[in-house]
Motif scaffolding. Structure first.
Motif: not given
Length: 68
Positions: A4-6, A36-40, A44-49, A51-56
């Motif tokens: 999560d930190t990374e 663009g993140l379905d109102n998330k 809150d999306m750092i919990n998985t690789d 989800n983080a890729s979606i944000v990036l």
């Protein structure tokens, strides 16, 4: 696989770059729901690789002028 930190560091760095080192704007964006993140909240999306890729990916699209 990152922890999560990374993932948070990578997302924060990308947001700061997008907002041209305006840390206040980047922090605000990370902490509020994003259409663009379905109102998330991006934070809150750092919990998985995945989800983080979606944000990036979203930050990359926005940086290239794509509206999603």
């Amino acid at each position: 696989m990152k922890n999560d930190t990374e993932r948070l560091a990578a997302i924060t760095k990308a947001a700061q770059a997008f907002f041209v080192n305006d840390n206040k704007a980047a922090k605000r964006w990370l902490n509020y729901p994003v259409r663009g993140l379905d109102n998330k909240r991006p934070i809150d999306m750092i919990n998985t690789d995945e989800n983080a890729s979606i944000v990036l990916n979203l930050i990359g699209c926005l940086d290239h002028g794509m509206f999603v």
